[in-house]
Structure formats: C-alpha cells, structure tokens
Motif scaffolding. Structure first.
Motif, short mmCIF file in Angstrom:
data_model
loop_
_atom_site.label_atom_id
_atom_site.label_comp_id
_atom_site.label_asym_id
_atom_site.label_seq_id
_atom_site.Cartn_x
_atom_site.Cartn_y
_atom_site.Cartn_z
N GLY A 184 0.79 -1.19 0.11
CA GLY A 184 0.20 -0.04 -0.10
C GLY A 184 1.09 1.02 -0.03
N LEU A 185 0.16 2.34 0.35
CA LEU A 185 0.84 3.48 0.50
C LEU A 185 1.36 3.96 2.12
N ARG A 186 2.12 4.72 2.23
CA ARG A 186 2.52 5.15 3.70
C ARG A 186 1.73 6.63 3.85
N ALA A 187 1.52 7.01 4.90
CA ALA A 187 0.84 8.21 5.12
C ALA A 187 1.49 9.32 4.23
N ARG A 188 0.63 10.32 3.81
CA ARG A 188 1.05 11.28 2.72
C ARG A 188 1.55 12.43 3.62
N ARG A 189 2.24 13.25 3.15
CA ARG A 189 2.74 14.43 3.83
C ARG A 189 1.55 15.69 4.08
N ILE A 190 1.09 16.10 5.08
CA ILE A 190 0.00 17.04 5.19
C ILE A 190 0.80 18.56 5.26
N GLU A 191 0.77 19.40 4.51
CA GLU A 191 1.35 20.75 4.47
C GLU A 191 0.75 21.37 5.61
N PRO A 192 1.78 22.26 6.16
CA PRO A 192 1.54 23.32 7.11
C PRO A 192 -0.06 24.05 6.79
N LEU A 193 -0.68 24.54 7.55
CA LEU A 193 -1.89 25.36 7.26
C LEU A 193 -1.61 26.64 7.40
N GLU A 194 -2.29 27.23 6.40
CA GLU A 194 -2.52 28.73 6.28
C GLU A 194 -3.89 29.36 6.36
N GLY A 195 -4.09 30.42 6.89
CA GLY A 195 -5.54 31.05 6.74
C GLY A 195 -6.50 30.09 7.34
N VAL A 196 -6.39 29.77 8.71
CA VAL A 196 -7.23 28.96 9.41
C VAL A 196 -8.39 29.84 9.94
N ILE A 197 -9.66 29.12 9.95
CA ILE A 197 -10.92 29.60 10.53
C ILE A 197 -11.24 28.77 11.60
N GLU A 198 -11.49 29.40 12.96
CA GLU A 198 -12.06 28.43 13.96
C GLU A 198 -13.28 28.23 13.90
N HIS A 199 -13.86 26.90 13.91
CA HIS A 199 -15.33 26.77 14.10
C HIS A 199 -15.60 25.99 15.24
N THR A 200 -16.56 26.35 16.02
CA THR A 200 -17.10 25.77 17.17
C THR A 200 -18.25 24.83 16.81
N VAL A 201 -17.92 23.50 17.07
CA VAL A 201 -18.92 22.41 16.67
C VAL A 201 -20.16 22.34 17.48
N THR A 202 -21.37 22.31 16.66
CA THR A 202 -22.59 22.33 16.84
C THR A 202 -23.19 20.95 16.80
N PRO A 231 -20.21 12.67 18.74
CA PRO A 231 -21.05 13.82 19.81
C PRO A 231 -20.40 14.50 20.80
N ASP A 232 -19.34 13.95 21.21
CA ASP A 232 -18.73 14.58 22.44
C ASP A 232 -17.90 15.84 21.94
N TRP A 233 -17.82 15.86 20.56
CA TRP A 233 -17.17 17.01 19.96
C TRP A 233 -18.16 18.55 20.00
N VAL A 234 -19.21 18.41 20.36
CA VAL A 234 -20.24 19.55 20.42
C VAL A 234 -19.45 20.50 21.62
N GLY A 235 -19.36 21.88 20.95
CA GLY A 235 -18.73 22.93 21.95
C GLY A 235 -17.17 22.80 21.80
N GLU A 236 -16.50 22.07 20.97
CA GLU A 236 -15.29 22.04 20.83
C GLU A 236 -14.79 22.85 19.56
N VAL A 237 -13.87 23.66 19.65
CA VAL A 237 -13.10 24.31 18.56
C VAL A 237 -12.26 23.61 17.44
N ILE A 238 -12.68 23.51 16.34
CA ILE A 238 -11.78 22.89 15.47
C ILE A 238 -11.54 23.73 14.36
N LEU A 239 -10.44 23.33 13.59
CA LEU A 239 -9.63 24.29 12.69
C LEU A 239 -10.38 23.83 11.27
N ILE A 240 -10.49 25.02 10.43
CA ILE A 240 -10.90 24.77 9.16
C ILE A 240 -9.81 25.55 8.17
#
Length: 96
Positions: free
Chosen positions: A25-43, A81-90
């Motif tokens: 198979g394939l190994r994990a791919r490289r994930i580039e550093p994030l730029e211009g991130v929005i914070e989203h509160t999970v509902t 469902p435990d993520w409700v109220g947590e902030v994730i990055l977009i």
C-alpha cells in the motif's frame, strides 16, 4: 493506481515484511502546514461533509478538515457527539 491530481501522489509505497496478513500500500502522505485557518465551534448535528460544503462549497473536501484535526477520526466515526462545543480548525480553501 492513483489519479493524476490525487492528494496521495508522492506518498511512498510500502511492502509487507513477512506478515501474510498485510498487503502492499501507501505510507501516510505528507500534510502541508496550514495557512489561513478559521476556527469553528462544533454544534449538535455538525457533519464533516456539511462543514466542507459550507466552507468550500464542495462536500467532498471534508478530508481537508480531517487533515487539520486528525483527532476527529474516532474509531472510524467522524465527528463524535462529544465534540459539541469544541473548536476545530478549518483550513483556507486552496487557490489556483
């Protein structure tokens, strides 16, 4: 075989080393550093495909949100469902 524009293009291959229960198979791919991130509160009721449609106008781009928040994958389930109220990055949509 990967599509020309696959996000896995460039990922290194691996071969099983003596374990008959594994497969090439394939190994994990490289994930580039994030730029211009929005914070989203999970509902309650948020889904990754809905968030991708909201932020990228493309529900198939949900994987960008998972790349920025790998902890969202919980035993194969997305957005526990435990993520409700947590902030994730977009991450910002790619231009060009």
């Amino acid at each position: 075989m990967l599509l020309k524009k696959s996000r896995y293009t460039g990922a290194r291959a691996f071969e099983p080393q003596g374990d008959p229960g594994t497969f090439p198979g394939l190994r994990a791919r490289r994930i580039e550093p994030l730029e211009g991130v929005i914070e989203h509160t999970v509902t309650d009721g948020d889904r990754l495909d809905h968030l991708a449609h909201h932020y990228y106008n493309d529900n198939g781009q949900w994987w960008r949100i998972v790349d920025a928040n790998p902890e969202l994958l919980d035993g194969g389930r997305l957005m526990h469902p435990d993520w409700v109220g947590e902030v994730i990055l977009i991450p910002a949509a790619k231009r060009g």
